[in-house]
Scaffold this motif. Structure first.
Motif, PDB file in Angstrom:
ATOM      1  N   ALA A  69       0.828  -1.206   0.000  1.00 46.09           N
ATOM      2  CA  ALA A  69       0.000   0.000   0.000  1.00 46.09           C
ATOM      3  C   ALA A  69       0.864   1.259   0.000  1.00 46.09           C
ATOM      4  CB  ALA A  69      -0.941  -0.010   1.208  1.00 46.09           C
ATOM      5  N   ALA A  70       1.920   1.259   0.794  1.00 42.24           N
ATOM      6  CA  ALA A  70       2.822   2.415   0.843  1.00 42.24           C
ATOM      7  C   ALA A  70       3.524   2.611  -0.499  1.00 42.24           C
ATOM      8  CB  ALA A  70       3.847   2.247   1.960  1.00 42.24           C
ATOM      9  N   SER A  71       3.947   1.527  -1.108  1.00 42.00           N
ATOM     10  CA  SER A  71       4.611   1.599  -2.409  1.00 42.00           C
ATOM     11  C   SER A  71       3.659   2.129  -3.470  1.00 42.00           C
ATOM     12  CB  SER A  71       5.134   0.215  -2.799  1.00 42.00           C
ATOM     13  OG  SER A  71       5.702   0.244  -4.080  1.00 42.00           O
ATOM     14  N   ALA A  72       2.415   1.652  -3.475  1.00 38.98           N
ATOM     15  CA  ALA A  72       1.419   2.121  -4.436  1.00 38.98           C
ATOM     16  C   ALA A  72       1.154   3.603  -4.248  1.00 38.98           C
ATOM     17  CB  ALA A  72       0.130   1.326  -4.287  1.00 38.98           C
ATOM     18  N   GLU A  73       1.058   4.046  -2.991  1.00 34.80           N
ATOM     19  CA  GLU A  73       0.818   5.459  -2.699  1.00 34.80           C
ATOM     20  C   GLU A  73       1.961   6.322  -3.230  1.00 34.80           C
ATOM     21  OE1 GLU A  73       0.568   7.995   1.339  1.00 34.80           O
ATOM     22  OE2 GLU A  73      -0.770   6.254   1.249  1.00 34.80           O
ATOM     23  N   GLU A  74       3.198   5.888  -3.034  1.00 32.22           N
ATOM     24  CA  GLU A  74       4.358   6.632  -3.529  1.00 32.22           C
ATOM     25  C   GLU A  74       4.383   6.680  -5.051  1.00 32.22           C
ATOM     26  OE1 GLU A  74       7.951   5.023  -1.862  1.00 32.22           O
ATOM     27  OE2 GLU A  74       7.236   5.308   0.204  1.00 32.22           O
ATOM     28  N   LEU A  75       4.090   5.551  -5.680  1.00 32.92           N
ATOM     29  CA  LEU A  75       4.089   5.494  -7.137  1.00 32.92           C
ATOM     30  C   LEU A  75       3.016   6.412  -7.711  1.00 32.92           C
ATOM     31  CD1 LEU A  75       4.687   2.502  -9.354  1.00 32.92           C
ATOM     32  CD2 LEU A  75       2.689   3.883  -9.772  1.00 32.92           C
ATOM     33  N   LEU A  76       1.811   6.372  -7.150  1.00 36.03           N
ATOM     34  CA  LEU A  76       0.737   7.236  -7.637  1.00 36.03           C
ATOM     35  C   LEU A  76       1.063   8.715  -7.416  1.00 36.03           C
ATOM     36  CD1 LEU A  76      -2.351   5.115  -6.583  1.00 36.03           C
ATOM     37  CD2 LEU A  76      -1.694   5.718  -8.927  1.00 36.03           C
ATOM     38  N   ALA A  77       1.707   9.037  -6.303  1.00 39.35           N
ATOM     39  CA  ALA A  77       2.106  10.426  -6.049  1.00 39.35           C
ATOM     40  C   ALA A  77       3.142  10.883  -7.074  1.00 39.35           C
ATOM     41  CB  ALA A  77       2.652  10.571  -4.634  1.00 39.35           C
ATOM     42  N   ALA A  78       4.109  10.032  -7.382  1.00 41.64           N
ATOM     43  CA  ALA A  78       5.126  10.380  -8.380  1.00 41.64           C
ATOM     44  C   ALA A  78       4.491  10.533  -9.761  1.00 41.64           C
ATOM     45  CB  ALA A  78       6.227   9.322  -8.410  1.00 41.64           C
ATOM     46  N   ALA A  79       3.553   9.653 -10.096  1.00 45.61           N
ATOM     47  CA  ALA A  79       2.882   9.725 -11.398  1.00 45.61           C
ATOM     48  C   ALA A  79       2.039  10.996 -11.497  1.00 45.61           C
ATOM     49  CB  ALA A  79       2.022   8.486 -11.616  1.00 45.61           C
ATOM     50  N   THR A  80       1.373  11.356 -10.413  1.00 44.69           N
ATOM     51  CA  THR A  80       0.571  12.579 -10.398  1.00 44.69           C
ATOM     52  C   THR A  80       1.458  13.809 -10.589  1.00 44.69           C
ATOM     53  OG1 THR A  80      -1.091  11.558  -8.981  1.00 44.69           O
ATOM     54  CG2 THR A  80      -1.030  13.955  -9.005  1.00 44.69           C
ATOM     55  N   ALA A  81       2.589  13.817  -9.905  1.00 48.59           N
ATOM     56  CA  ALA A  81       3.518  14.946 -10.050  1.00 48.59           C
ATOM     57  C   ALA A  81       4.032  15.045 -11.482  1.00 48.59           C
ATOM     58  CB  ALA A  81       4.681  14.798  -9.067  1.00 48.59           C
ATOM     59  N   ARG A  82       4.362  13.917 -12.080  1.00 51.46           N
ATOM     60  CA  ARG A  82       4.868  13.926 -13.466  1.00 51.46           C
ATOM     61  C   ARG A  82       3.782  14.369 -14.438  1.00 51.46           C
ATOM     62  NH1 ARG A  82       9.398  10.881 -15.702  1.00 51.46           N
ATOM     63  NH2 ARG A  82       9.277  10.966 -17.951  1.00 51.46           N
ATOM     64  N   LEU A  83       2.544  13.948 -14.192  1.00 53.22           N
ATOM     65  CA  LEU A  83       1.437  14.315 -15.073  1.00 53.22           C
ATOM     66  C   LEU A  83       1.235  15.829 -15.077  1.00 53.22           C
ATOM     67  CD1 LEU A  83      -0.866  13.361 -16.919  1.00 53.22           C
ATOM     68  CD2 LEU A  83      -2.292  13.165 -14.858  1.00 53.22           C
ATOM     69  N   GLY A  84       1.295  16.454 -13.922  1.00 58.72           N
ATOM     70  CA  GLY A  84       1.227  17.903 -13.844  1.00 58.72           C
ATOM     71  C   GLY A  84      -0.132  18.503 -14.135  1.00 58.72           C
ATOM     72  N   ARG A  85      -1.181  17.735 -13.989  1.00 56.72           N
ATOM     73  CA  ARG A  85      -2.533  18.259 -14.163  1.00 56.72           C
ATOM     74  C   ARG A  85      -3.471  17.483 -13.257  1.00 56.72           C
ATOM     75  NH1 ARG A  85      -3.997  16.242 -20.332  1.00 56.72           N
ATOM     76  NH2 ARG A  85      -6.164  16.089 -19.733  1.00 56.72           N
ATOM     77  N   PRO A  86      -4.647  18.000 -13.007  1.00 59.12           N
ATOM     78  CA  PRO A  86      -5.560  17.303 -12.099  1.00 59.12           C
ATOM     79  C   PRO A  86      -5.897  15.902 -12.593  1.00 59.12           C
ATOM     80  CG  PRO A  86      -6.336  19.537 -12.528  1.00 59.12           C
ATOM     81  CD  PRO A  86      -5.199  19.274 -13.474  1.00 59.12           C
TER      82      PRO A  86
END
Length: 174
Positions: A69-86
């Motif tokens: 769960a922690a790994s998934a949360e980190e990955l999704l946070a990194a992907a969201t930051a890279r996406l740069g949009r809502p």
């Protein structure tokens, strides 16, 4: 328009970059991560069956679930930051390929990356879960070639010279 990007540890940057490139600006973006239940389930079963049930706090399956769960949360946070949009972030657990197909119900586009042999064109460039998703997706699929490692997230596809030669023509019997 609803665009889902299936983010996986090894190939997520390519999927996010494809969404940035191809999804319209007004699209609803969903970043999807699926945690398989097989490893924690095996650990739970081994602990219960072999080591006993006296100390549930020592069950390694629970620790694996928390780490996943922690790994998934980190990955999704990194992907969201890279996406740069809502975007929306979704974490599912279960049989990975079936969870991705279920999440794609009602979507307008599903983005995923090749995760098999990337040195040749052909079916082996997809792992089993990705092959299932491509074969069963209930929406159009954008399949991207991820980069080989550090550096660009995507890579050009191998050349058509990597396609195997056609089979020989059938022999005619006289």
């Amino acid at each position: 328009m609803i665009v889902i990007a299936w983010v996986v540890e090894a190939t997520w940057p390519a999927c996010v970059d494809a969404v940035r490139t191809y999804a319209p600006g007004d699209a609803d973006i969903v970043l999807l991560h699926v945690t398989g239940h097989d490893v924690p389930g095996t650990a739970h079963g081994a602990y219960a069956g072999l080591l006993g049930r006296a100390h549930p706090g020592r069950d390694p399956g629970t620790a694996m679930e928390h780490l996943a769960a922690a790994s998934a949360e980190e990955l999704l946070a990194a992907a969201t930051a890279r996406l740069g949009r809502p975007c929306a972030m979704r974490e599912r657990s279960g049989r990975t390929e079936r969870e991705v197909v279920a999440e794609a119900e009602g979507a307008d586009l599903l983005v995923l990356a090749r995760d098999g042999d990337r040195s040749h064109l052909g079916p082996r460039s997809l792992g089993p879960a990705s092959r299932f998703v491509v074969d069963h997706a209930p929406c159009p699929v954008l399949l991207v070639w991820p980069g080989p490692g550090p550096g660009p997230a995507t890579a050009p596809a191998p050349g058509t010279a990597t396609v195997p030669p056609p089979p020989p023509p059938p022999e005619h019997h006289r």
